[in-house]
Write a protein that holds these residues in place. Structure first.
Motif, PDB file in Angstrom:
ATOM      1  N   GLY A   1      13.496  -9.628   4.391  1.00 39.17           N
ATOM      2  CA  GLY A   1      14.095  -9.248   5.659  1.00 39.17           C
ATOM      3  C   GLY A   1      13.078  -8.617   6.574  1.00 39.17           C
ATOM      4  N   ASN A   2      13.490  -7.543   7.251  1.00 35.14           N
ATOM      5  CA  ASN A   2      12.584  -6.884   8.198  1.00 35.14           C
ATOM      6  C   ASN A   2      12.160  -5.514   7.700  1.00 35.14           C
ATOM      7  N   LYS A   3      12.109  -5.351   6.379  1.00 35.34           N
ATOM      8  CA  LYS A   3      11.666  -4.081   5.806  1.00 35.34           C
ATOM      9  C   LYS A   3      10.149  -3.958   5.951  1.00 35.34           C
ATOM     10  N   PRO A   4       9.596  -2.792   5.607  1.00 29.27           N
ATOM     11  CA  PRO A   4       8.150  -2.623   5.686  1.00 29.27           C
ATOM     12  C   PRO A   4       7.429  -3.742   4.942  1.00 29.27           C
ATOM     13  N   GLN A   5       6.301  -4.182   5.485  1.00 29.69           N
ATOM     14  CA  GLN A   5       5.647  -5.374   4.964  1.00 29.69           C
ATOM     15  C   GLN A   5       4.382  -5.066   4.179  1.00 29.69           C
ATOM     16  N   ILE A   6       4.098  -5.941   3.240  1.00 32.98           N
ATOM     17  CA  ILE A   6       2.873  -5.848   2.450  1.00 32.98           C
ATOM     18  C   ILE A   6       2.420  -7.245   2.099  1.00 32.98           C
ATOM     19  N   THR A   7       1.149  -7.473   2.133  1.00 33.06           N
ATOM     20  CA  THR A   7       0.605  -8.723   1.645  1.00 33.06           C
ATOM     21  C   THR A   7      -0.402  -8.392   0.574  1.00 33.06           C
ATOM     22  N   GLU A   8      -0.440  -9.166  -0.485  1.00 33.44           N
ATOM     23  CA  GLU A   8      -1.404  -8.915  -1.536  1.00 33.44           C
ATOM     24  C   GLU A   8      -2.217 -10.165  -1.791  1.00 33.44           C
ATOM     25  N   GLY A   9      -3.412  -9.975  -2.245  1.00 38.25           N
ATOM     26  CA  GLY A   9      -4.247 -11.086  -2.673  1.00 38.25           C
ATOM     27  C   GLY A   9      -5.287 -10.531  -3.612  1.00 38.25           C
ATOM     28  N   ALA A  10      -5.469 -11.187  -4.724  1.00 39.42           N
ATOM     29  CA  ALA A  10      -6.416 -10.659  -5.706  1.00 39.42           C
ATOM     30  C   ALA A  10      -7.836 -10.836  -5.217  1.00 39.42           C
ATOM     31  N   PHE A  11      -8.552  -9.733  -5.113  1.00 40.81           N
ATOM     32  CA  PHE A  11      -9.961  -9.783  -4.699  1.00 40.81           C
ATOM     33  C   PHE A  11     -10.843 -10.016  -5.912  1.00 40.81           C
ATOM     34  N   ALA A  12     -10.476  -9.423  -7.027  1.00 35.77           N
ATOM     35  CA  ALA A  12     -11.257  -9.617  -8.244  1.00 35.77           C
ATOM     36  C   ALA A  12     -10.339  -9.475  -9.432  1.00 35.77           C
ATOM     37  N   CYS A  13     -10.167 -10.531 -10.158  1.00 38.93           N
ATOM     38  CA  CYS A  13      -9.300 -10.509 -11.332  1.00 38.93           C
ATOM     39  C   CYS A  13     -10.153 -10.618 -12.582  1.00 38.93           C
ATOM     40  N   GLY A  14     -10.014  -9.673 -13.456  1.00 39.24           N
ATOM     41  CA  GLY A  14     -10.734  -9.716 -14.713  1.00 39.24           C
ATOM     42  C   GLY A  14      -9.803  -9.350 -15.834  1.00 39.24           C
ATOM     43  N   GLY A  15     -10.375  -9.017 -17.010  1.00 42.44           N
ATOM     44  CA  GLY A  15      -9.530  -8.675 -18.129  1.00 42.44           C
ATOM     45  C   GLY A  15      -9.071  -7.240 -18.092  1.00 42.44           C
ATOM     46  N   PHE A  16      -9.520  -6.443 -17.129  1.00 38.74           N
ATOM     47  CA  PHE A  16      -9.275  -5.014 -17.171  1.00 38.74           C
ATOM     48  C   PHE A  16      -8.542  -4.492 -15.944  1.00 38.74           C
TER      49      PHE A  16
ATOM     50  N   GLU B   1      -7.171  -5.679 -11.585  1.00 34.63           N
ATOM     51  CA  GLU B   1      -7.129  -6.568 -10.432  1.00 34.63           C
ATOM     52  C   GLU B   1      -7.198  -5.686  -9.189  1.00 34.63           C
ATOM     53  N   VAL B   2      -7.813  -6.194  -8.138  1.00 34.70           N
ATOM     54  CA  VAL B   2      -7.927  -5.428  -6.900  1.00 34.70           C
ATOM     55  C   VAL B   2      -7.292  -6.212  -5.774  1.00 34.70           C
ATOM     56  N   TYR B   3      -6.433  -5.538  -5.002  1.00 38.35           N
ATOM     57  CA  TYR B   3      -5.730  -6.163  -3.891  1.00 38.35           C
ATOM     58  C   TYR B   3      -6.152  -5.506  -2.585  1.00 38.35           C
ATOM     59  N   GLN B   4      -6.307  -6.327  -1.579  1.00 40.09           N
ATOM     60  CA  GLN B   4      -6.550  -5.803  -0.236  1.00 40.09           C
ATOM     61  C   GLN B   4      -5.199  -5.527   0.415  1.00 40.09           C
ATOM     62  N   VAL B   5      -5.002  -4.298   0.865  1.00 33.44           N
ATOM     63  CA  VAL B   5      -3.744  -3.930   1.518  1.00 33.44           C
ATOM     64  C   VAL B   5      -4.064  -3.167   2.802  1.00 33.44           C
ATOM     65  N   LYS B   6      -3.096  -3.123   3.691  1.00 38.51           N
ATOM     66  CA  LYS B   6      -3.249  -2.365   4.932  1.00 38.51           C
ATOM     67  C   LYS B   6      -2.102  -1.365   5.018  1.00 38.51           C
ATOM     68  N   ILE B   7      -2.447  -0.110   5.229  1.00 39.48           N
ATOM     69  CA  ILE B   7      -1.438   0.947   5.299  1.00 39.48           C
ATOM     70  C   ILE B   7      -1.407   1.496   6.715  1.00 39.48           C
ATOM     71  N   ASP B   8      -0.260   1.503   7.311  1.00 38.98           N
ATOM     72  CA  ASP B   8      -0.116   2.016   8.668  1.00 38.98           C
ATOM     73  C   ASP B   8      -0.497   3.497   8.702  1.00 38.98           C
ATOM     74  N   LYS B   9      -1.079   3.923   9.811  1.00 38.55           N
ATOM     75  CA  LYS B   9      -1.530   5.315   9.939  1.00 38.55           C
ATOM     76  C   LYS B   9      -0.398   6.310   9.745  1.00 38.55           C
ATOM     77  N   SER B  10       0.817   5.895  10.090  1.00 37.84           N
ATOM     78  CA  SER B  10       1.959   6.803   9.952  1.00 37.84           C
ATOM     79  C   SER B  10       2.335   7.039   8.498  1.00 37.84           C
ATOM     80  N   HIS B  11       1.783   6.235   7.592  1.00 35.68           N
ATOM     81  CA  HIS B  11       2.114   6.364   6.174  1.00 35.68           C
ATOM     82  C   HIS B  11       0.952   6.883   5.346  1.00 35.68           C
ATOM     83  N   GLN B  12      -0.083   7.430   5.960  1.00 36.54           N
ATOM     84  CA  GLN B  12      -1.218   7.942   5.200  1.00 36.54           C
ATOM     85  C   GLN B  12      -1.829   9.126   5.936  1.00 36.54           C
ATOM     86  N   ARG B  13      -2.394  10.026   5.139  1.00 26.40           N
ATOM     87  CA  ARG B  13      -3.082  11.181   5.697  1.00 26.40           C
ATOM     88  C   ARG B  13      -4.184  11.581   4.718  1.00 26.40           C
ATOM     89  N   PHE B  14      -5.304  10.877   4.808  1.00 21.36           N
ATOM     90  CA  PHE B  14      -6.404  11.126   3.889  1.00 21.36           C
ATOM     91  C   PHE B  14      -7.484  12.006   4.507  1.00 21.36           C
TER      92      PHE B  14
END
Length: 544
Positions: free
Chosen positions: A172-187, A189-202
């Motif tokens: 639907g129109n809920k918050p969105q996320i896209t994932e894609g494996a950048f590096a998959c190994g036996g230990f 997996e790494v995904y590239q994600v984008k977090i809106d500024k309103s949802h993070q404070r680092f």
């Protein structure tokens, strides 16, 4: 109730319990104080007070927290600096207020005061979520292992359970996320994600990507001990790197997530990092304009010094982390093989160009010399899993690696921190090769020059050879270094750097190899020489 709401409520409830203590009797509105501690105050432009609160609790000075508030202190005051480190009194200076804070300076024990200078942002947030919880991460771009950012992908959204799948579905129109494996190994997996500024404070932890992209590392293991080993390694290294002012040269965890997975009767663990432009190989590929540019050597001298500091943080951290790990468990995970578990775990274990991440801080303009390199992939969990899953001798962990040290191929070779030094020497030598000869010299000329049959009669581009169970630096590597030292762009700096690489870092016998502490001193001397005298990195021996 969503996982985020549960975590937030729990955190606020803990703070509310604290402010009900007698020390806070001068603050009648406990709800307002709780909100101010957690969020800060918009009206007074005040930062949160969580870090300040944590330090005071840690040194058993909670009763002084109200005094600090009245003095105008908040998290923006940390870390404080020692105004005169040589006078023995360690008075602390607040850079934000350009002043001292009487309450902090009144603490008699120097060990108490010093905690305010060593505040680590690694006191990260850990979130416990259910598989059905949705975490808002707008889409990024899909990458596969060894690929670059080339292909846009459709914006989609997944629940935390769906994040374990390669395909995602629109919700639907809920918050969105896209994932894609950048590096998959036996230990992991790494995904590239984008977090809106309103949802993070680092705040100022890490190095923000200009497009607000992040790397979400998912551990394959569902074992909490594996997660704790991985995380403790990252946090200890981060703490030490902040003290040594090398924190921008070591990858920093921003947050962690634990997602309950009924299907596996356990949890899936995630660690969030900043997204890099690429690794050192990508840096070499995309910065041809720096090849032969002698002023780049000044930047090299700073980066090489800082990367050595970062590696020292990893080596020193191992001593602390291993104190809290059952050595019998380590030995058991080695399947009874005769090997020193602490030596095996007490190193980075995978020094290569892929594990030096390339960042371009958004606050810094071009040129690319302002890029930063950061050491990554040093979690204990990776070593733990890698060894425990192998049915071979630990020496075979890196059998196919170009950058492995000679002791991997010796029958009685001891793998230790010295193995990292050899691998780092290989990477530094490749960097100098790229700087003088460009990518063709790096990817074709140098590997072909040093390629020869190894002890198994396979063509190998390692930097050493083994004869009668004795290690030697390949003659082809020595001649390559001599060729570089005679190159028209070999400055005084590069000439001395190559001497250190050949004679100290690539010493075939690990007992003769330079220790990381001594290597830092050598790199610092080169760095200081570049800072003091431009001709040291701009002129060659023939031009002097």
């Amino acid at each position: 109730m969503s996982g985020q709401k549960r975590v937030l409520d729990n955190e606020l409830r803990r703070i509310r319990t604290i402010v009900n203590l007698p020390s806070f009797q001068d603050f009648p509105n406990k709800d307002d104080l709780t909100t101010r501690i957690y969020y800060g105050s918009i009206n007074s432009d005040s930062n949160p007070l969580l870090k300040l609160l944590a330090v005071l609790i840690g040194i058993d000075k909670l009763q002084d927290f109200p005094k600090c508030i009245k003095e105008g202190m908040d998290d923006g005051c940390l870390p404080m600096t020692v105004e005169n480190p040589n006078d023995g009194t360690t008075p602390l200076y607040c850079e934000r207020h350009k002043a001292h804070h009487a309450t902090i300076d009144s603490f008699r024990r120097p060990n108490d005061r010093i905690q305010f200078t060593q505040w680590s942002y690694s006191k990260h947030s850990h979130y416990r979520l259910h598989a059905s919880d949705i975490f808002p991460m707008p889409s990024g771009r899909k990458l596969q292992k060894q690929e670059t950012l080339k292909q846009d992908i459709t914006k989609k959204e997944v629940t935390r359970r769906e994040m374990t799948k390669q395909e995602v579905a629109v919700q639907g129109n809920k918050p969105q996320i896209t994932e894609g494996a950048f590096a998959c190994g036996g230990f992991s997996e790494v995904y590239q994600v984008k977090i809106d500024k309103s949802h993070q404070r680092f705040e100022d932890i890490g190095i923000r990507h200009p497009e607000e992209l992040f790397a979400l590392k998912k551990l394959i293991s569902h074992d909490r001990d594996d997660f704790n080993m991985e995380l403790s390694s990252l946090l200890f290294c981060m703490d030490k790197s902040i003290v040594k002012k090398a924190d921008n040269h070591i990858i920093q965890p921003l947050a962690t997530f634990e997602v309950e997975e009924p299907a596996v009767r356990g949890s899936t663990y995630y660690i969030l990092f900043d997204w890099a432009e690429g690794n050192l190989n990508d840096f070499w590929e995309k910065n041809d304009h720096l090849v032969g540019a002698r002023d780049h050597c000044k930047w090299m001298s700073r980066e090489f010094y800082s990367l050595c500091l970062a590696l020292e943080c990893v080596h020193n951290e191992r001593k602390e982390t291993l104190k809290s790990i059952d050595e019998n468990k380590l030995e058991k995970n080695l399947s009874g093989r005769l090997h020193d578990a602490k030596s095996l775990y007490g190193r980075h274990g995978d020094i290569k160009p892929d594990n030096f991440l390339w960042f371009v801080p958004p606050q810094l303009p071009p040129p690319q010399q302002e890029s930063q390199l950061a050491l990554s992939d040093f979690g204990l969990g990776r070593l733990h899993t890698k060894v425990s899953r192998s049915n071979q001798d630990p020496r075979n962990i890196a059998r196919t690696e170009t950058y492995r040290a000679p002791e991997f191929d010796l029958n009685n070779g001891t793998i230790s921190r010295a193995s990292d030094i050899f691998s780092l020497g290989c990477v530094f030598l490749e960097y100098v090769t790229w700087f003088m000869l460009g990518n063709t010299g790096l990817t074709e000329g140098f590997p072909a020059h040093r390629s020869e049959p190894d002890i198994y009669n396979f063509e190998s581009d390692t930097f050493f050879s083994i004869r009668e169970q004795q290690p030697f630096l390949k003659e082809s590597v020595k001649s390559w270094i001599k060729q570089l030292q005679g190159h028209e762009n070999c400055s005084w700096y590069l000439h001395q750097l190559l001497d250190i690489i050949r004679d100290k870092m690539l010493a075939p016998d690990r007992k003769n190899r330079i220790h990381i502490g001594e290597l830092i001193k050598d790199m610092d001397l080169l760095r200081q020489a570049c800072e003091r005298n431009d001709s040291f990195y701009l002129k060659t021996k023939g031009e002097s």
